[in-house]
Design an enzyme around this catalytic site. Sequence first.
Site, mmCIF file in Angstrom:
data_model
loop_
_atom_site.group_PDB
_atom_site.id
_atom_site.type_symbol
_atom_site.label_atom_id
_atom_site.label_comp_id
_atom_site.label_asym_id
_atom_site.label_seq_id
_atom_site.Cartn_x
_atom_site.Cartn_y
_atom_site.Cartn_z
ATOM 1 N N ASP A 22 0.779 -1.247 0.000
ATOM 2 C CA ASP A 22 0.000 0.000 0.000
ATOM 3 C C ASP A 22 0.814 1.304 0.000
ATOM 4 O OD1 ASP A 22 -1.523 -2.152 0.794
ATOM 5 O OD2 ASP A 22 -2.385 -1.179 2.538
HETATM 6 C C1 FRU Z 1 -4.089 -3.661 2.350
HETATM 7 C C2 FRU Z 1 -3.581 -4.050 3.734
HETATM 8 C C3 FRU Z 1 -4.028 -3.052 4.781
HETATM 9 C C4 FRU Z 1 -2.991 -3.228 5.855
HETATM 10 C C5 FRU Z 1 -1.745 -3.456 5.041
HETATM 11 C C6 FRU Z 1 -0.729 -4.354 5.677
HETATM 12 O O1 FRU Z 1 -3.314 -4.196 1.327
HETATM 13 O O2 FRU Z 1 -4.005 -5.359 4.062
HETATM 14 O O3 FRU Z 1 -5.342 -3.256 5.249
HETATM 15 O O4 FRU Z 1 -2.872 -2.112 6.690
HETATM 16 O O5 FRU Z 1 -2.163 -4.015 3.809
HETATM 17 O O6 FRU Z 1 0.461 -4.401 4.931
#
Ligand code: FRU
Length: 541
Positions: A22
């Site tokens: 992300d």
């Molecule tokens: C989305 C997610 C978020 C989390 C992050 C962990 O891709 O699952 O909800 O904060 O990635 O890396």
Amino acid sequence: SIVDPRLRTGYHFQPPKNWINDPNAPMYYKGWYHFFYQYNPKGAVWGNIVWAHSVSRDLINWVALETAIEPSIPSDQYGCWSGSATILPDGTPVIMYTGIDRPNINYQVQNIAYPRNKSDPLLREWVKPAHNPIIVPEGGINATQFRDPTTAWRDDDDGRWRLLIGSVAAGGARGVAYVYRSRDFRRWARVRRPLHSAATGMWECPDFYPVERDGRRVGLETSVSGRRVKHVLKNSLDLRRYDYYTVGAYDRRAERYVPDDPAGDERRLRYDYGNFYASKTFYDPAKRRRILWGWANESDTAAADVAKGWAGIQAIPRTVWLDPSGKQLLQWPIEEVEALRGKSVTVKHRVIKPGQHVEVIGLQTAQADVEVSFEVSSLAGAEPLDPALAGDAQRLCGARGAAVEGGVGPFGLWVLASADMQERTAVFFRVFKAAGKDKPVVLMCTDPTKSSLNPNLYKPTFAGFVDTDISNGKISLRSLIDRSVVESFGAGGKTCILSRVYPSLSIGNNARLYVFNNGKADVRVSRLTAWQMKKPLMNGA
Ligand code: FRU
């Protein structure tokens, strides 16, 4: 390695190696764009998550800095997950993020971090005050599904800040965006009723922001509200791995959001109908625009990711604004990407007959930016739309792919194609006549089923409908091609599709570009320009 190193992208955001996911806390501060992202410092699969940090003057050339946020306090010792930045009225940026505070079980709390030195435009060091965590799951919230705080917004009437946290309720059935309020950014209290919820499963990475009602391209700071704005609520649906949004009204008194299209709740509109997830916008005060970042995962095997030593890229940042219809957003690659355009070739007034294709020659197209305007000679021969597929663009494209001859279309581009055409990724339109509709239905599709001779790849067709009036026969397409990614924008950014592909032949100078027409009506290329793309500074890689 099973993956040719020449398939590594060049102008899409990437660190030199390892896993990324992300986008986190994008912001503009003292002349620099800051970008943080979920990063595994130890390998090319998800794990050991920290916040890596890069800075840029133009969102295109990137310099990697030291890790910004990593496990260091009890409330984030097992992971520093996604979050967002808010710029306080005195100009101080704050970051709120999800921390994992116990082993094995992903128990989630929210933490805050401040820059150690506000006069450092690069914001290299972040401090976590002792009062962390600042929000913990309480009152029946599912503690293992409670994450990804948004940028906060402030209501001038009561002076309080609000932010959203993504979650799930009703035994996993309902995605939920909880509102938390604070006067001081330190003590936060939950509003009993969520801002919104829908029967979609868990909402990851919510995003909530105002857009100009009148369709002007100018962006708005996150706290702006009032008569001239509508709001956008986006959620990342972990069950489907897509980013859905609605356009609607934010009722500040009731602290509720109501989508304009009740039937469209979280299911109809996507930022991107391809590989694009966990996205986040920010307001750029330097150019008064709202910019969208989104993560594109690999679609090769995990073994291939490990072998090549990297996984994940970020899509080219996109400017987002409300379509004049008020019904959907428009997206367009930030103008800065055009600075990478080098040598170009233009084709004008070229008619592509049914069954024909034309090669665009004279430049290297493994990394290219292509803009094309098409004009269909007649819409009379459009195929009837099968009512069973009318609501499902993806299945429609699966059934009527680029190789299936149509009436009007399929026509579009073959990108990353080999000389013998054994490999090619099709980005195209197809026009249908729908019973009971006066407007023809336009489908935009990316068909990678022939993109590679490598048999082990995930090669789904991706598609979305384009809400455009094609009665004058005209439609445009732009594709950003970068070795293993094709990012396409239909009809000026009404429908977008990002697809990851891994050719085995169409690599480097062997990658070709064609315009094709597999329908029964002539298609004119009014104008096509393809630019070879230069390589920016990319985190030292
Ligand atoms: C989305 C997610 C978020 C989390 C992050 C962990 O891709 O699952 O909800 O904060 O990635 O890396």
